[in-house]
Write a protein that holds these residues in place. Sequence first.
Motif, short mmCIF file in Angstrom:
data_model
loop_
_atom_site.label_atom_id
_atom_site.label_comp_id
_atom_site.label_asym_id
_atom_site.label_seq_id
_atom_site.Cartn_x
_atom_site.Cartn_y
_atom_site.Cartn_z
N GLY A 1 -10.58 34.13 -10.31
CA GLY A 1 -11.15 33.78 -11.51
C GLY A 1 -12.45 32.55 -11.37
N GLN A 2 -12.70 32.15 -10.19
CA GLN A 2 -13.63 31.34 -9.84
C GLN A 2 -15.27 32.03 -9.99
OE1 GLN A 2 -11.27 31.89 -7.43
NE2 GLN A 2 -10.18 30.08 -7.50
N VAL A 3 -15.91 31.06 -10.40
CA VAL A 3 -17.61 31.59 -10.51
C VAL A 3 -18.06 30.45 -9.84
CG1 VAL A 3 -17.13 32.76 -12.61
CG2 VAL A 3 -17.52 30.31 -12.81
N SER A 4 -19.64 30.51 -9.88
CA SER A 4 -20.69 29.76 -9.07
C SER A 4 -20.76 28.52 -10.22
CB SER A 4 -21.87 30.14 -9.11
OG SER A 4 -21.96 31.44 -8.02
N PRO A 5 -21.15 27.28 -9.88
CA PRO A 5 -21.28 26.14 -10.67
C PRO A 5 -22.45 26.72 -11.67
CG PRO A 5 -21.45 25.44 -8.44
CD PRO A 5 -21.53 27.11 -8.60
N GLU A 6 -22.24 26.18 -12.95
CA GLU A 6 -23.46 26.60 -14.03
C GLU A 6 -24.77 26.34 -13.50
OE1 GLU A 6 -23.13 27.66 -17.35
OE2 GLU A 6 -21.25 28.37 -16.58
N SER A 7 -24.96 24.88 -12.95
CA SER A 7 -26.54 24.82 -12.49
C SER A 7 -26.66 25.18 -11.15
CB SER A 7 -26.49 23.33 -12.61
OG SER A 7 -25.83 22.69 -11.73
N ALA B 1 -1.74 32.50 -5.05
CA ALA B 1 -2.83 31.93 -6.09
C ALA B 1 -3.77 31.30 -5.60
CB ALA B 1 -1.90 31.19 -7.14
N ILE B 2 -4.93 31.32 -6.07
CA ILE B 2 -6.08 30.81 -5.16
C ILE B 2 -6.74 29.73 -6.25
CG2 ILE B 2 -8.30 30.88 -4.25
CD1 ILE B 2 -7.53 33.84 -3.43
N GLU B 3 -6.54 28.41 -5.97
CA GLU B 3 -7.30 27.27 -6.76
C GLU B 3 -8.51 27.16 -6.62
OE1 GLU B 3 -6.59 22.51 -7.06
OE2 GLU B 3 -4.79 23.75 -6.78
N ASN B 4 -9.22 27.37 -5.37
CA ASN B 4 -10.33 27.13 -5.17
C ASN B 4 -10.89 28.47 -4.17
OD1 ASN B 4 -11.00 24.60 -6.29
ND2 ASN B 4 -9.74 23.78 -4.45
N GLU B 5 -12.06 28.82 -4.47
CA GLU B 5 -12.53 30.04 -3.85
C GLU B 5 -12.35 29.66 -2.17
OE1 GLU B 5 -15.73 33.11 -4.77
OE2 GLU B 5 -16.72 31.34 -4.92
N ILE B 6 -12.13 30.71 -1.44
CA ILE B 6 -11.82 30.59 0.09
C ILE B 6 -12.78 31.53 0.65
CG2 ILE B 6 -10.30 30.84 2.10
CD1 ILE B 6 -7.80 30.66 -0.17
N PHE B 7 -13.66 30.65 1.53
CA PHE B 7 -14.52 31.32 2.53
C PHE B 7 -14.26 31.06 3.79
CE2 PHE B 7 -16.54 29.73 -1.16
CZ PHE B 7 -17.53 30.45 -1.51
N HIS C 1 -29.18 34.13 -7.08
CA HIS C 1 -28.34 34.83 -7.59
C HIS C 1 -26.92 33.68 -7.61
CE1 HIS C 1 -27.23 35.24 -3.32
NE2 HIS C 1 -25.96 35.53 -3.61
N LYS C 2 -25.80 34.21 -8.55
CA LYS C 2 -24.50 33.48 -8.59
C LYS C 2 -23.44 34.37 -8.96
CE LYS C 2 -26.09 30.63 -11.70
NZ LYS C 2 -26.08 29.55 -12.68
N VAL C 3 -22.47 34.05 -8.64
CA VAL C 3 -20.97 34.74 -9.29
C VAL C 3 -20.82 34.23 -10.58
CG1 VAL C 3 -18.76 35.21 -8.70
CG2 VAL C 3 -20.23 34.86 -6.64
#
Length: 106
Positions: free
Chosen positions: A37-43, A13-19, A87-89
């Motif tokens: 399930g992570q995405v880029s911040p709204e702003s 399980a991944i709580e925060n995206e991993i780079f 761009h954003k995820v």
Amino acid sequence: MSQGNIFRLIPEAIENEIFEDIIKTKNIRIERILSEGQVSPESGWYDQDEHEWVIVLQGRSQLTFDDGTVVDLKAGDYIHIEAHTKHKVSWTDPSQVTVWLAIFYK
């Protein structure tokens, strides 16, 4: 020489995206990204000085560009993003880990 496996040590399980940098020099950076399930911040948008070539090796995702273009990516799909293309995820599959391989270069 360096050796590894792109699919090693993937958490269940991944709580925060991993780079994770695989290779980093002054001219190129190769990175493994893990999303669930992570995405880029709204702003804000990614607005990089480098060109980016990215492939989804496992899972599914969606990128949105500031011109309104939406690109769906599944395992095996890749895209080349020119430097300063905003761009954003906008979506990654919450039911499985998405494994990305990104190559950044000038």
